[in-house]
Design a protein around this motif. Structure first.
Motif, PDB file in Angstrom:
ATOM      1  N   ALA A  29      11.109  -8.480  21.489  1.00  0.00           N
ATOM      2  CA  ALA A  29      11.326  -7.468  20.453  1.00  0.00           C
ATOM      3  C   ALA A  29      10.411  -7.705  19.251  1.00  0.00           C
ATOM      4  CB  ALA A  29      12.788  -7.461  20.023  1.00  0.00           C
ATOM      5  N   GLN A  30      10.311  -8.957  18.805  1.00  0.00           N
ATOM      6  CA  GLN A  30       9.432  -9.266  17.677  1.00  0.00           C
ATOM      7  C   GLN A  30       7.967  -9.076  18.058  1.00  0.00           C
ATOM      8  OE1 GLN A  30      10.418 -13.241  16.365  1.00  0.00           O
ATOM      9  NE2 GLN A  30      12.026 -12.500  15.015  1.00  0.00           N
ATOM     10  N   GLY A  31       7.620  -9.448  19.267  1.00  0.00           N
ATOM     11  CA  GLY A  31       6.242  -9.298  19.723  1.00  0.00           C
ATOM     12  C   GLY A  31       5.800  -7.849  19.739  1.00  0.00           C
ATOM     13  N   LEU A  32       6.620  -6.980  20.312  1.00  0.00           N
ATOM     14  CA  LEU A  32       6.276  -5.549  20.352  1.00  0.00           C
ATOM     15  C   LEU A  32       6.200  -4.957  18.951  1.00  0.00           C
ATOM     16  CD1 LEU A  32       8.280  -4.174  23.404  1.00  0.00           C
ATOM     17  CD2 LEU A  32       5.809  -4.252  23.120  1.00  0.00           C
ATOM     18  N   SER A  33       7.142  -5.316  18.116  1.00  0.00           N
ATOM     19  CA  SER A  33       7.143  -4.810  16.750  1.00  0.00           C
ATOM     20  C   SER A  33       5.901  -5.280  15.998  1.00  0.00           C
ATOM     21  CB  SER A  33       8.412  -5.279  16.036  1.00  0.00           C
ATOM     22  OG  SER A  33       8.533  -4.661  14.792  1.00  0.00           O
ATOM     23  N   CYS A  34       5.505  -6.517  16.211  1.00  0.00           N
ATOM     24  CA  CYS A  34       4.314  -7.067  15.568  1.00  0.00           C
ATOM     25  C   CYS A  34       3.049  -6.342  16.038  1.00  0.00           C
ATOM     26  CB  CYS A  34       4.204  -8.559  15.867  1.00  0.00           C
ATOM     27  SG  CYS A  34       2.675  -9.306  15.283  1.00  0.00           S
ATOM     28  N   ILE A  35       2.927  -6.141  17.322  1.00  0.00           N
ATOM     29  CA  ILE A  35       1.740  -5.479  17.867  1.00  0.00           C
ATOM     30  C   ILE A  35       1.636  -4.036  17.360  1.00  0.00           C
ATOM     31  CG2 ILE A  35       0.687  -4.617  20.003  1.00  0.00           C
ATOM     32  CD1 ILE A  35       1.850  -7.234  21.333  1.00  0.00           C
ATOM     33  N   ILE A  36       2.750  -3.320  17.382  1.00  0.00           N
ATOM     34  CA  ILE A  36       2.752  -1.947  16.876  1.00  0.00           C
ATOM     35  C   ILE A  36       2.400  -1.941  15.386  1.00  0.00           C
ATOM     36  CG2 ILE A  36       4.206   0.068  16.399  1.00  0.00           C
ATOM     37  CD1 ILE A  36       5.759  -0.712  19.015  1.00  0.00           C
TER      38      ILE A  36
ATOM     39  N   LEU B  43      10.110  -0.069  12.003  1.00  0.00           N
ATOM     40  CA  LEU B  43       9.804  -1.109  12.993  1.00  0.00           C
ATOM     41  C   LEU B  43      10.927  -2.146  13.072  1.00  0.00           C
ATOM     42  CD1 LEU B  43       5.993  -1.539  12.371  1.00  0.00           C
ATOM     43  CD2 LEU B  43       7.082  -0.678  14.441  1.00  0.00           C
ATOM     44  N   LEU B  44      11.562  -2.442  11.952  1.00  0.00           N
ATOM     45  CA  LEU B  44      12.691  -3.371  11.953  1.00  0.00           C
ATOM     46  C   LEU B  44      13.876  -2.782  12.715  1.00  0.00           C
ATOM     47  CD1 LEU B  44      13.908  -6.050  11.016  1.00  0.00           C
ATOM     48  CD2 LEU B  44      14.613  -4.883   8.911  1.00  0.00           C
ATOM     49  N   ILE B  45      14.140  -1.501  12.499  1.00  0.00           N
ATOM     50  CA  ILE B  45      15.218  -0.823  13.232  1.00  0.00           C
ATOM     51  C   ILE B  45      14.904  -0.833  14.729  1.00  0.00           C
ATOM     52  CG2 ILE B  45      16.338   1.402  13.645  1.00  0.00           C
ATOM     53  CD1 ILE B  45      15.951   1.920  10.569  1.00  0.00           C
ATOM     54  N   PHE B  46      13.674  -0.480  15.081  1.00  0.00           N
ATOM     55  CA  PHE B  46      13.248  -0.487  16.486  1.00  0.00           C
ATOM     56  C   PHE B  46      13.418  -1.876  17.095  1.00  0.00           C
ATOM     57  CE2 PHE B  46       9.608  -1.776  19.155  1.00  0.00           C
ATOM     58  CZ  PHE B  46       9.901  -1.067  20.311  1.00  0.00           C
ATOM     59  N   SER B  47      12.928  -2.892  16.399  1.00  0.00           N
ATOM     60  CA  SER B  47      12.988  -4.262  16.894  1.00  0.00           C
ATOM     61  C   SER B  47      14.431  -4.733  17.059  1.00  0.00           C
ATOM     62  CB  SER B  47      12.236  -5.187  15.935  1.00  0.00           C
ATOM     63  OG  SER B  47      12.326  -6.526  16.342  1.00  0.00           O
ATOM     64  N   SER B  48      15.271  -4.410  16.092  1.00  0.00           N
ATOM     65  CA  SER B  48      16.676  -4.835  16.155  1.00  0.00           C
ATOM     66  C   SER B  48      17.412  -4.182  17.323  1.00  0.00           C
ATOM     67  CB  SER B  48      17.383  -4.506  14.839  1.00  0.00           C
ATOM     68  OG  SER B  48      16.791  -5.200  13.778  1.00  0.00           O
TER      69      SER B  48
ATOM     70  N   ILE C 190       0.826  -1.216   0.000  1.00  0.00           N
ATOM     71  CA  ILE C 190       0.000   0.000   0.000  1.00  0.00           C
ATOM     72  C   ILE C 190       0.864   1.273   0.000  1.00  0.00           C
ATOM     73  CG2 ILE C 190      -1.994  -1.140   1.054  1.00  0.00           C
ATOM     74  CD1 ILE C 190      -1.243   0.229   3.723  1.00  0.00           C
ATOM     75  N   GLY C 191       2.143   1.094  -0.324  1.00  0.00           N
ATOM     76  CA  GLY C 191       3.027   2.248  -0.471  1.00  0.00           C
ATOM     77  C   GLY C 191       3.551   2.846   0.812  1.00  0.00           C
ATOM     78  N   ARG C 192       3.528   2.097   1.879  1.00  0.00           N
ATOM     79  CA  ARG C 192       4.016   2.595   3.182  1.00  0.00           C
ATOM     80  C   ARG C 192       5.267   1.821   3.614  1.00  0.00           C
ATOM     81  NH1 ARG C 192       0.197   5.729   6.120  1.00  0.00           N
ATOM     82  NH2 ARG C 192      -1.244   6.538   4.588  1.00  0.00           N
ATOM     83  N   SER C 193       6.272   1.783   2.751  1.00  0.00           N
ATOM     84  CA  SER C 193       7.451   0.944   2.990  1.00  0.00           C
ATOM     85  C   SER C 193       8.349   1.439   4.117  1.00  0.00           C
ATOM     86  CB  SER C 193       8.263   0.794   1.705  1.00  0.00           C
ATOM     87  OG  SER C 193       8.658   2.062   1.235  1.00  0.00           O
ATOM     88  N   ARG C 194       8.200   2.674   4.525  1.00  0.00           N
ATOM     89  CA  ARG C 194       9.042   3.175   5.626  1.00  0.00           C
ATOM     90  C   ARG C 194       8.625   2.585   6.974  1.00  0.00           C
ATOM     91  NH1 ARG C 194      10.002   9.563   4.408  1.00  0.00           N
ATOM     92  NH2 ARG C 194      11.205   9.246   2.507  1.00  0.00           N
ATOM     93  N   ILE C 195       7.353   2.299   7.115  1.00  0.00           N
ATOM     94  CA  ILE C 195       6.866   1.784   8.404  1.00  0.00           C
ATOM     95  C   ILE C 195       7.570   0.483   8.792  1.00  0.00           C
ATOM     96  CG2 ILE C 195       4.845   0.885   9.637  1.00  0.00           C
ATOM     97  CD1 ILE C 195       3.183   3.021   8.112  1.00  0.00           C
ATOM     98  N   PRO C 196       7.616  -0.536   7.907  1.00  0.00           N
ATOM     99  CA  PRO C 196       8.328  -1.758   8.300  1.00  0.00           C
ATOM    100  C   PRO C 196       9.820  -1.532   8.536  1.00  0.00           C
ATOM    101  CG  PRO C 196       7.261  -2.063   6.149  1.00  0.00           C
ATOM    102  CD  PRO C 196       6.940  -0.693   6.631  1.00  0.00           C
ATOM    103  N   LEU C 197      10.402  -0.588   7.792  1.00  0.00           N
ATOM    104  CA  LEU C 197      11.822  -0.275   8.004  1.00  0.00           C
ATOM    105  C   LEU C 197      12.044   0.269   9.406  1.00  0.00           C
ATOM    106  CD1 LEU C 197      14.764   0.165   7.097  1.00  0.00           C
ATOM    107  CD2 LEU C 197      14.021   2.410   6.231  1.00  0.00           C
TER     108      LEU C 197
END
Length: 190
Positions: free
Chosen positions: A165-172, A132-137, A123-130
């Motif tokens: 870390a994965q759980g919080l990232s997933c929930i957010i 969240l990945l940085i946050f999770s890592s 849906i064109g929101r590619s920054r969000i997973p990036l």
């Protein structure tokens, strides 16, 4: 790997390493599922058919949640046997199994995060997973150090750190996705 190898033991590092081939299989399944779901989501999003997009998104999330729970249950039941089939040395088998057991409990988070990441991209929101990945890592690193150095939890500590870390990232990720798609309305209903 750095935290376990430096602050726990070489055997602990070997146990986490022995688990890698099996955990990589589940990561690939989750990524593949996300790519498949994103194709459908992206198609409906591009056509501005938001009702179908929402339905397909919810269906994908529910389907992969069920699949991940089933795989987690299977992994918890036969994880040690699989590690034996992978010729894991006996001196690290218990640690590898302990690590995998916690990993399997977090499998639904892993699956949901990967499916949601792919849908954000669709849906064109590619920054969000990036982000969240940085946050999770970063959170994972901090929790690794805390669980290993402060709590002396060893292999279980790094597994729990990954789980949290994965759980919080997933929930957010899930909450953000719900918020974003709730604002989508069909062009035909306007």
């Amino acid at each position: 790997s750095i935290v376990v190898g430096r602050y726990v033991s070489e055997s602990a590092l070997a146990a986490v390493g022995a688990s890698y081939s099996l955990t990589n299989v589940f990561i690939c399944i989750a990524i593949g599922g996300g790519v498949g779901a994103s194709v459908i989501t992206g198609r409906y999003f591009g056509a501005r058919n938001y009702k179908q997009m929402k339905l397909s998104s919810y269906t994908a999330l529910l389907s992969f949640l069920i699949i991940s729970i089933a795989l987690a249950a299977l992994g918890l039941l036969v994880g040690k046997d699989i590690m034996r089939l992978l010729n894991t040395p006996e001196n690290i088998l218990d640690m590898a199994t302990q690590y995998l057991s916690i990993y399997f409990m977090g499998l639904p988070f892993l699956f949901m995060y990967n499916v949601l990441s792919a849908m954000f991209n669709a849906i064109g929101r590619s920054r969000i997973p990036l982000y969240l990945l940085i946050f999770s890592s970063l959170l994972n690193i901090v929790l690794d150090l805390y669980t290993v150095r402060v709590l002396n939890m060893g292999v279980a500590g790094v597994a729990w750190a990954t789980f949290i870390a994965q759980g919080l990232s997933c929930i957010i990720s899930f909450l953000l996705f719900l918020r974003i798609i709730s604002t989508c309305t069909d062009e035909r209903t306007k």
